[in-house]
Write a protein that holds these residues in place. Structure first.
Motif, short mmCIF file in Angstrom:
data_model
loop_
_atom_site.label_atom_id
_atom_site.label_comp_id
_atom_site.label_asym_id
_atom_site.label_seq_id
_atom_site.Cartn_x
_atom_site.Cartn_y
_atom_site.Cartn_z
N PHE A 22 0.70 -1.62 -0.50
CA PHE A 22 0.30 -0.02 -0.19
C PHE A 22 1.19 1.62 0.14
CE2 PHE A 22 -3.94 -2.50 1.10
CZ PHE A 22 -4.75 -2.16 0.66
N ILE A 23 2.33 1.56 1.06
CA ILE A 23 3.02 2.52 0.64
C ILE A 23 3.67 2.49 -0.70
CG2 ILE A 23 5.34 3.34 1.99
CD1 ILE A 23 4.29 1.81 4.62
N ALA A 24 3.78 1.68 -1.61
CA ALA A 24 4.37 1.65 -2.45
C ALA A 24 2.77 2.12 -3.55
CB ALA A 24 5.11 0.37 -2.88
N ALA A 25 2.49 1.87 -3.69
CA ALA A 25 1.20 1.91 -4.24
C ALA A 25 1.19 3.90 -4.58
CB ALA A 25 0.82 1.12 -4.40
N GLY A 26 1.25 3.98 -2.88
CA GLY A 26 0.71 5.30 -1.88
C GLY A 26 1.87 6.60 -2.94
N TRP A 27 3.30 5.79 -3.32
CA TRP A 27 4.39 6.40 -3.26
C TRP A 27 4.34 7.01 -4.73
CZ3 TRP A 27 8.69 3.41 -0.26
CH2 TRP A 27 8.74 3.91 1.11
N TRP A 28 4.14 5.75 -5.26
CA TRP A 28 4.13 6.05 -6.64
C TRP A 28 2.22 6.86 -7.55
CZ3 TRP A 28 -0.06 4.52 -10.60
CH2 TRP A 28 0.46 4.48 -11.79
N VAL A 29 1.30 6.51 -6.77
CA VAL A 29 0.47 7.66 -6.95
C VAL A 29 1.46 9.15 -6.70
CG1 VAL A 29 -2.25 8.48 -6.37
CG2 VAL A 29 -1.68 5.76 -6.90
N VAL A 30 1.93 9.32 -5.84
CA VAL A 30 2.16 10.56 -5.26
C VAL A 30 2.96 10.95 -6.87
CG1 VAL A 30 4.11 11.91 -4.17
CG2 VAL A 30 1.36 10.72 -2.65
N ALA A 31 4.07 10.18 -6.88
CA ALA A 31 4.75 10.33 -8.04
C ALA A 31 4.35 11.14 -9.22
CB ALA A 31 6.19 9.35 -8.22
N SER A 32 3.70 9.97 -9.86
CA SER A 32 2.84 10.59 -11.43
C SER A 32 1.77 11.94 -11.13
CB SER A 32 1.70 8.97 -11.22
OG SER A 32 1.30 9.50 -12.85
N GLN A 33 1.29 12.08 -9.60
CA GLN A 33 1.04 12.96 -9.79
C GLN A 33 1.78 14.65 -9.84
OE1 GLN A 33 -0.88 12.34 -5.63
NE2 GLN A 33 -3.38 12.01 -7.22
N ASN A 34 3.03 14.45 -9.11
CA ASN A 34 3.71 15.16 -8.85
C ASN A 34 4.58 15.67 -10.41
OD1 ASN A 34 3.79 15.81 -6.86
ND2 ASN A 34 5.30 14.41 -6.01
N ALA A 39 4.70 18.31 -15.19
CA ALA A 39 4.55 18.39 -17.16
C ALA A 39 3.89 20.05 -16.78
CB ALA A 39 4.37 17.55 -17.31
N LYS A 40 2.87 20.28 -16.55
CA LYS A 40 1.58 21.44 -17.11
C LYS A 40 2.38 22.71 -16.67
CE LYS A 40 -2.54 22.61 -15.29
NZ LYS A 40 -4.26 22.61 -14.41
N LEU A 41 2.78 22.74 -15.13
CA LEU A 41 3.64 23.71 -15.35
C LEU A 41 4.25 23.99 -15.50
CD1 LEU A 41 4.18 23.67 -10.65
CD2 LEU A 41 2.30 24.79 -12.39
N ARG A 42 5.52 23.58 -16.54
CA ARG A 42 6.34 23.44 -17.30
C ARG A 42 5.85 24.32 -18.39
NH1 ARG A 42 11.90 21.44 -18.19
NH2 ARG A 42 12.13 21.79 -20.88
N GLN A 43 4.94 23.49 -19.32
CA GLN A 43 4.03 23.47 -20.29
C GLN A 43 3.75 25.12 -19.92
OE1 GLN A 43 4.17 22.86 -23.56
NE2 GLN A 43 3.89 24.45 -23.81
N GLU A 44 2.53 25.87 -19.23
CA GLU A 44 2.82 26.98 -18.37
C GLU A 44 3.92 27.75 -18.89
OE1 GLU A 44 0.61 26.24 -15.39
OE2 GLU A 44 -1.50 25.77 -15.54
N ARG A 45 4.69 27.39 -17.98
CA ARG A 45 5.94 28.65 -18.07
C ARG A 45 6.30 28.65 -20.02
NH1 ARG A 45 8.21 32.88 -16.23
NH2 ARG A 45 10.23 33.18 -16.50
N VAL A 46 6.63 27.68 -20.14
CA VAL A 46 6.89 27.66 -21.94
C VAL A 46 5.75 28.39 -22.05
CG1 VAL A 46 6.59 26.60 -23.89
CG2 VAL A 46 8.47 25.09 -21.60
N GLU A 105 16.38 30.00 -19.50
CA GLU A 105 15.40 29.49 -19.31
C GLU A 105 15.14 28.29 -21.38
OE1 GLU A 105 12.10 29.15 -16.52
OE2 GLU A 105 12.78 31.95 -16.59
N VAL A 106 16.40 29.55 -21.79
CA VAL A 106 15.77 29.98 -23.34
C VAL A 106 16.01 27.82 -24.17
CG1 VAL A 106 16.12 29.51 -25.63
CG2 VAL A 106 16.28 31.29 -23.88
N HIS A 107 16.08 26.78 -23.25
CA HIS A 107 16.52 25.47 -23.19
C HIS A 107 15.30 24.87 -23.11
CE1 HIS A 107 16.85 25.71 -18.57
NE2 HIS A 107 16.22 24.45 -18.90
N ILE A 108 13.76 25.61 -22.42
CA ILE A 108 13.79 24.93 -22.42
C ILE A 108 12.14 25.10 -23.51
CG2 ILE A 108 13.38 24.87 -19.89
CD1 ILE A 108 11.13 27.29 -19.61
#
Length: 221
Positions: A22-34, A39-46, A105-108
């Protein structure tokens, strides 16, 4: 009823295993959400960077249009340099505040966007260096200053054209991403091939006509 893991693990060990899963699954879910959030924040910045660059470039291209001299104005300005060592008030083309602020930040940015944007700002930098050099040069060497002034006007045209191209690519990127940019390039290539195809028969006919003349009659030789 015997649990499937009873032959292998004691009940406390089974509980620990389940808790660990359960803990490992929770870590995976949190990592996926992060990851999705980053990715969303990066795209917004771009997107924000591209919009800011587009606004800065558009404003400067408009200014470059206003700065253009016609043939008579150019002749008059060059004559004053030669006769008086006078350089008319040159505009301030240091139009790179936003670009300088996001340089690290041009590289992004999308790869297809970076080259036209950097090319434009490189032209602006060259234009600015001419503006700084011309007044002093006019006092030392009028003939060289007159030549450099003409080069400066030509550089302004190049900066304007590269600005339009950067704007075109930024708009395509903002509205459709790489796919839209590639489609734009493909359309450009098709138009180029069509222009060549339309002009080639006439050019070949002229070449055949010249070659068919006696050598002494060929004015271009």
């Amino acid at each position: 009823m015997t649990a499937p893991l009873d032959p292998y693990l004691s009940p406390p060990a089974q509980q620990a295993l389940i808790a660990g899963l359960f803990i490992a699954a929770g870590w995976w879910v949190v990592a996926s959400q992060n990851h999705r959030r980053d990715a969303k924040l990066r795209q917004e910045r771009v997107t924000d960077i591209q919009r800011a660059l587009l606004a800065e470039i558009r404003a400067h291209v408009v200014a470059l249009e206003d700065q253009r001299l016609d043939a008579r104005e150019t002749d008059r300005a060059v004559r004053r340099i030669l006769d008086e060592g006078f350089i008319q008030m040159l505009p301030d083309n240091s139009n790179d505040r936003i670009f300088s602020a996001i340089l690290e930040e041009v590289h992004i940015l999308p790869a297809l966007v970076i080259d036209p944007v950097v090319t434009y700002y490189r032209q602006v930098a060259v234009l600015r260096s001419f503006e700084e050099e011309l007044p002093d040069l006019a006092a030392r060497n009028r003939a060289r200053a007159a030549e450099m002034f003409i080069d400066y006007l030509e550089l302004g045209e190049v900066a304007r054209d590269t600005g339009y191209e950067a704007m075109r690519i930024l708009l395509a990127s903002l509205h459709g991403g790489d796919a839209t940019i590639l489609e734009l390039y493909e359309n450009d290539e098709r138009e180029r091939v069509q222009r060549i195809g339309a002009s080639l028969p006439g050019e070949l006919a002229q070449m055949r006509e010249r070659l068919s003349k006696p050598l002494s009659d060929r004015s271009d030789l």
